[in-house]
Design a protein around this motif. Structure first.
Motif, PDB file in Angstrom:
ATOM      1  N   LEU A   1     -10.523  -6.586  -7.767  1.00 22.78           N
ATOM      2  CA  LEU A   1     -10.091  -7.327  -6.520  1.00 22.78           C
ATOM      3  C   LEU A   1     -10.913  -6.753  -5.468  1.00 22.78           C
ATOM      4  O   LEU A   1     -11.247  -5.490  -5.307  1.00 22.78           O
ATOM      5  N   PRO A   2     -10.937  -7.420  -4.213  1.00 22.11           N
ATOM      6  CA  PRO A   2     -11.684  -6.895  -3.085  1.00 22.11           C
ATOM      7  C   PRO A   2     -11.179  -5.254  -2.767  1.00 22.11           C
ATOM      8  O   PRO A   2      -9.693  -5.260  -2.770  1.00 22.11           O
ATOM      9  N   CYS A   3     -11.865  -4.615  -2.251  1.00 17.81           N
ATOM     10  CA  CYS A   3     -11.386  -3.297  -1.660  1.00 17.81           C
ATOM     11  C   CYS A   3     -10.059  -3.354  -0.975  1.00 17.81           C
ATOM     12  O   CYS A   3     -10.358  -3.770   0.206  1.00 17.81           O
ATOM     13  N   PRO A   4      -8.908  -3.145  -1.126  1.00 11.73           N
ATOM     14  CA  PRO A   4      -7.821  -3.014  -0.065  1.00 11.73           C
ATOM     15  C   PRO A   4      -7.965  -2.050   0.858  1.00 11.73           C
ATOM     16  O   PRO A   4      -8.873  -1.187   0.979  1.00 11.73           O
ATOM     17  N   LYS A   5      -7.118  -1.967   1.773  1.00 12.63           N
ATOM     18  CA  LYS A   5      -7.084  -0.963   2.896  1.00 12.63           C
ATOM     19  C   LYS A   5      -6.705   0.319   2.183  1.00 12.63           C
ATOM     20  O   LYS A   5      -5.772   0.601   1.369  1.00 12.63           O
ATOM     21  N   LEU A   6      -7.527   1.549   2.395  1.00 16.08           N
ATOM     22  CA  LEU A   6      -7.271   2.546   1.916  1.00 16.08           C
ATOM     23  C   LEU A   6      -6.649   3.897   2.993  1.00 16.08           C
ATOM     24  O   LEU A   6      -6.874   3.726   4.037  1.00 16.08           O
ATOM     25  N   THR A   7      -5.746   4.352   2.571  1.00 12.70           N
ATOM     26  CA  THR A   7      -5.240   5.513   3.015  1.00 12.70           C
ATOM     27  C   THR A   7      -5.575   6.894   2.871  1.00 12.70           C
ATOM     28  O   THR A   7      -5.544   7.390   1.898  1.00 12.70           O
ATOM     29  N   ALA A   8      -6.103   7.696   3.824  1.00 10.81           N
ATOM     30  CA  ALA A   8      -6.954   8.968   3.522  1.00 10.81           C
ATOM     31  C   ALA A   8      -5.813  10.121   3.142  1.00 10.81           C
ATOM     32  O   ALA A   8      -4.643   9.967   3.803  1.00 10.81           O
ATOM     33  N   MET A   9      -5.836  10.819   2.266  1.00 11.82           N
ATOM     34  CA  MET A   9      -4.895  12.127   2.042  1.00 11.82           C
ATOM     35  C   MET A   9      -5.360  13.373   2.190  1.00 11.82           C
ATOM     36  O   MET A   9      -6.630  13.544   1.859  1.00 11.82           O
ATOM     37  N   PRO A  10      -4.593  14.094   2.886  1.00 16.78           N
ATOM     38  CA  PRO A  10      -5.307  15.759   2.825  1.00 16.78           C
ATOM     39  C   PRO A  10      -5.426  16.332   1.634  1.00 16.78           C
ATOM     40  O   PRO A  10      -4.788  16.026   0.566  1.00 16.78           O
ATOM     41  N   ASN A  11      -6.507  16.882   1.544  1.00 14.37           N
ATOM     42  CA  ASN A  11      -6.825  17.968   0.321  1.00 14.37           C
ATOM     43  C   ASN A  11      -7.163  17.171  -0.609  1.00 14.37           C
ATOM     44  O   ASN A  11      -7.220  17.562  -1.940  1.00 14.37           O
TER      45      ASN A  11
ATOM     46  N   ASN B   1      -9.733  15.323  -3.528  1.00 14.33           N
ATOM     47  CA  ASN B   1     -10.818  15.515  -4.112  1.00 14.33           C
ATOM     48  C   ASN B   1     -11.956  14.687  -3.496  1.00 14.33           C
ATOM     49  O   ASN B   1     -11.869  13.328  -3.130  1.00 14.33           O
ATOM     50  N   PRO B   2     -13.081  15.099  -3.016  1.00 10.44           N
ATOM     51  CA  PRO B   2     -14.120  14.296  -2.437  1.00 10.44           C
ATOM     52  C   PRO B   2     -14.480  13.125  -3.040  1.00 10.44           C
ATOM     53  O   PRO B   2     -15.051  12.071  -2.272  1.00 10.44           O
ATOM     54  N   LEU B   3     -14.242  12.943  -4.281  1.00 16.06           N
ATOM     55  CA  LEU B   3     -14.772  11.698  -4.916  1.00 16.06           C
ATOM     56  C   LEU B   3     -13.714  10.664  -4.856  1.00 16.06           C
ATOM     57  O   LEU B   3     -14.084   9.322  -5.103  1.00 16.06           O
ATOM     58  N   VAL B   4     -12.386  10.944  -4.401  1.00 13.81           N
ATOM     59  CA  VAL B   4     -11.363   9.795  -4.116  1.00 13.81           C
ATOM     60  C   VAL B   4     -11.427   9.415  -2.477  1.00 13.81           C
ATOM     61  O   VAL B   4     -11.334  10.346  -1.570  1.00 13.81           O
ATOM     62  N   ARG B   5     -11.759   8.215  -2.581  1.00  9.81           N
ATOM     63  CA  ARG B   5     -12.152   7.536  -1.113  1.00  9.81           C
ATOM     64  C   ARG B   5     -10.690   7.444  -0.383  1.00  9.81           C
ATOM     65  O   ARG B   5     -10.724   7.320   0.856  1.00  9.81           O
ATOM     66  N   GLY B   6      -9.624   7.477  -0.977  1.00 11.43           N
ATOM     67  CA  GLY B   6      -8.234   7.128  -0.403  1.00 11.43           C
ATOM     68  C   GLY B   6      -7.291   6.492  -1.507  1.00 11.43           C
ATOM     69  O   GLY B   6      -7.584   6.428  -2.770  1.00 11.43           O
ATOM     70  N   ILE B   7      -6.038   6.233  -1.130  1.00 12.86           N
ATOM     71  CA  ILE B   7      -5.065   5.812  -1.913  1.00 12.86           C
ATOM     72  C   ILE B   7      -4.982   4.282  -1.372  1.00 12.86           C
ATOM     73  O   ILE B   7      -4.883   3.998  -0.191  1.00 12.86           O
ATOM     74  N   ALA B   8      -4.637   3.391  -2.414  1.00  8.50           N
ATOM     75  CA  ALA B   8      -4.390   1.920  -2.048  1.00  8.50           C
ATOM     76  C   ALA B   8      -3.023   1.708  -2.623  1.00  8.50           C
ATOM     77  O   ALA B   8      -2.610   2.189  -3.696  1.00  8.50           O
ATOM     78  N   HIS B   9      -2.118   1.030  -2.125  1.00 11.69           N
ATOM     79  CA  HIS B   9      -1.048   0.393  -2.536  1.00 11.69           C
ATOM     80  C   HIS B   9      -1.122  -1.026  -3.169  1.00 11.69           C
ATOM     81  O   HIS B   9      -1.421  -1.916  -2.330  1.00 11.69           O
ATOM     82  N   ILE B  10      -1.218  -0.972  -4.376  1.00  5.59           N
ATOM     83  CA  ILE B  10      -1.175  -2.200  -5.167  1.00  5.59           C
ATOM     84  C   ILE B  10      -0.438  -2.632  -5.827  1.00  5.59           C
ATOM     85  O   ILE B  10       0.124  -1.863  -7.101  1.00  5.59           O
ATOM     86  N   ARG B  11       0.303  -3.624  -6.007  1.00  2.00           N
ATOM     87  CA  ARG B  11       1.570  -4.149  -6.619  1.00  2.00           C
ATOM     88  C   ARG B  11       2.649  -2.998  -6.650  1.00  2.00           C
ATOM     89  O   ARG B  11       3.250  -2.902  -7.837  1.00  2.00           O
ATOM     90  N   GLY B  12       3.058  -2.534  -5.767  1.00  2.00           N
ATOM     91  CA  GLY B  12       3.997  -1.572  -5.450  1.00  2.00           C
ATOM     92  C   GLY B  12       3.554  -0.231  -6.105  1.00  2.00           C
ATOM     93  O   GLY B  12       4.736   0.620  -6.013  1.00  2.00           O
TER      94      GLY B  12
ATOM     95  N   ALA C   1       1.058   3.239  -5.754  1.00  2.00           N
ATOM     96  CA  ALA C   1      -0.320   4.051  -5.248  1.00  2.00           C
ATOM     97  C   ALA C   1      -1.098   4.474  -5.974  1.00  2.00           C
ATOM     98  O   ALA C   1      -0.827   5.354  -7.083  1.00  2.00           O
ATOM     99  N   ILE C   2      -2.431   3.976  -5.788  1.00  2.00           N
ATOM    100  CA  ILE C   2      -3.520   4.165  -6.896  1.00  2.00           C
ATOM    101  C   ILE C   2      -4.768   4.898  -6.126  1.00  2.00           C
ATOM    102  O   ILE C   2      -5.001   4.622  -5.063  1.00  2.00           O
ATOM    103  N   SER C   3      -4.881   6.244  -6.723  1.00  2.00           N
ATOM    104  CA  SER C   3      -6.453   6.648  -6.041  1.00  2.00           C
ATOM    105  C   SER C   3      -7.646   5.762  -6.462  1.00  2.00           C
ATOM    106  O   SER C   3      -7.648   5.299  -7.461  1.00  2.00           O
ATOM    107  N   ILE C   4      -8.299   5.683  -5.338  1.00  2.00           N
ATOM    108  CA  ILE C   4      -9.615   4.951  -5.651  1.00  2.00           C
ATOM    109  C   ILE C   4     -10.618   5.896  -5.472  1.00  2.00           C
ATOM    110  O   ILE C   4     -11.139   6.506  -4.481  1.00  2.00           O
TER     111      ILE C   4
ATOM    112  N   ARG D   1      -3.527   7.163 -20.171  1.00  2.00           N
ATOM    113  CA  ARG D   1      -2.111   7.177 -19.633  1.00  2.00           C
ATOM    114  C   ARG D   1      -1.885   6.859 -18.178  1.00  2.00           C
ATOM    115  O   ARG D   1      -0.820   7.259 -17.486  1.00  2.00           O
ATOM    116  N   THR D   2      -2.987   6.982 -17.373  1.00  2.00           N
ATOM    117  CA  THR D   2      -2.812   6.789 -15.954  1.00  2.00           C
ATOM    118  C   THR D   2      -3.655   5.655 -15.373  1.00  2.00           C
ATOM    119  O   THR D   2      -4.669   5.146 -15.971  1.00  2.00           O
ATOM    120  N   ILE D   3      -3.206   5.028 -14.020  1.00  2.00           N
ATOM    121  CA  ILE D   3      -4.049   3.955 -13.485  1.00  2.00           C
ATOM    122  C   ILE D   3      -5.072   4.517 -12.459  1.00  2.00           C
ATOM    123  O   ILE D   3      -4.399   5.330 -11.699  1.00  2.00           O
TER     124      ILE D   3
END
Length: 311
Positions: A44-54, A56-67, A69-72, A99-101
């Motif tokens: 899917l096209p990249c949804p809006k991402l929410t930055a999380m404190p602390n 990992n620098p490889l994780v650009r943010g968290i997306a809420h997809i189909r209920g 929260a998924i690390s991007i 076992r994780t998404i």
């Protein structure tokens, strides 16, 4: 873009035929990469991402997809490249591993190809890029790089590799010094995880990098012992996705060979979708365990070792 994925039922028809389907994508530049379609839930096209404190620098943010929260994860950064820019116009591959998404941020998605595992080779050594590759293949004279996602996830979310004391001390009613457990996995990270977990059992471990290497080893063992191999190598722990020969084909080959058919096959894979039990039944594997839980794996090996005594 999600329509690029067909039904699961059609894909299960490839099981045991040593074939795979790769979803090809771009990061920064023209180089194309691949990921097994079995692991992909949607694109899917990249949804809006929410930055999380602390984070990992490889994780650009968290997306809420189909209920959920998924690390991007920025797959370009994770493979040693520069960060993807203009991410609102990029794509996310939602995949299920261990076992994780997770969501993998990519520049663009190309198409799906259907190829034979025999045409998939280990990455060339000394290129400086093999650290994050699990395999390579050629499509239309272009080298496609297949990323070792397990290595990337181990860097971001290290797995516990230690077996609990309770499991490690569980009784094994066989003469350990006479046995070998065969491990087959193309990911160096996964091989180390499995070895660390099974070393606690005190049994000799033999490690191979793909199904062809494992099958050759077992056939050589059959010649050495002059017949049945399972009294010497009672358990095989095998990945599914491997270059040259996959775990499903390896299992089918074993079950068709009178000298090898009694070896207990545990398919141990990051593929953890709902269709796996049908695949396991089709090729005749004895067990299926989704990566990576050391106690579950060690317990399964103990169970099949003790079955040898009962049998």
């Amino acid at each position: 873009m999600a329509s690029i994925l067909d039904s699961v039922n059609q894909r299960t028809q490839m099981v045991g035929q040593n074939r795979l389907e790769l979803l090809m994508f771009h990061l920064n530049g023209k180089q194309r990469f691949g990921i097994n379609v079995f692991k992909v839930r949607e694109v899917l096209p990249c949804p809006k991402l929410t930055a999380m404190p602390n984070r990992n620098p490889l994780v650009r943010g968290i997306a809420h997809i189909r209920g959920q929260a998924i690390s991007i994860i920025d797959l370009s950064m994770a493979t040693g490249g520069r960060a993807l820019t203009d991410i609102q116009n990029r794509f996310v591959i939602i995949a299920e591993y261990n076992r994780t998404i997770q969501g993998f941020l990519v520049e663009g998605v190309d198409r799906i190809i259907n190829i034979n595992w025999e045409d998939v080779m280990p990455p060339p050594k000394g290129t400086g890029r093999d650290a994050y590759l699990t395999a390579v293949t050629k499509v239309e004279d272009e080298l496609i790089e297949i990323i070792d996602v397990e290595r990337i996830l181990a860097d971001i979310m290290p797995a516990n590799m230690d077996v609990s004391e309770e499991v490690a001390n569980a009784p094994i009613n066989v003469a350990k010094e006479d046995l070998t457990i065969l491990i087959t996995d193309d990911s160096s990270v996964a091989r180390n995880q499995i070895k660390r977990a099974l070393q606690s059992l005190g049994i000799t471990l033999e490690v191979k990098k793909n199904g062809k290497e494992a099958l050759d080893y077992l056939k050589d063992k059959a010649k050495e012992v002059g017949g049945l191999v399972h009294p010497h190598v009672p358990v095989l722990v095998s990945d599914v996705e491997m270059p040259v020969m996959d775990g499903y084909t390896l299992t089918a080959e074993l079950k068709a060979d009178p000298d090898l058919r009694d070896i207990h096959v545990i398919l141990h894979t990051s593929l953890s979708g709902v269709f796996n039990q049908a695949m396991v039944k089709k090729v005749g594997a004895d067990d299926f365990i989704a990566k990576f839980h050391p106690d579950e794996l060690a317990t399964a090996v103990q169970k099949w070792l003790n079955t040898e005594v009962i049998a």
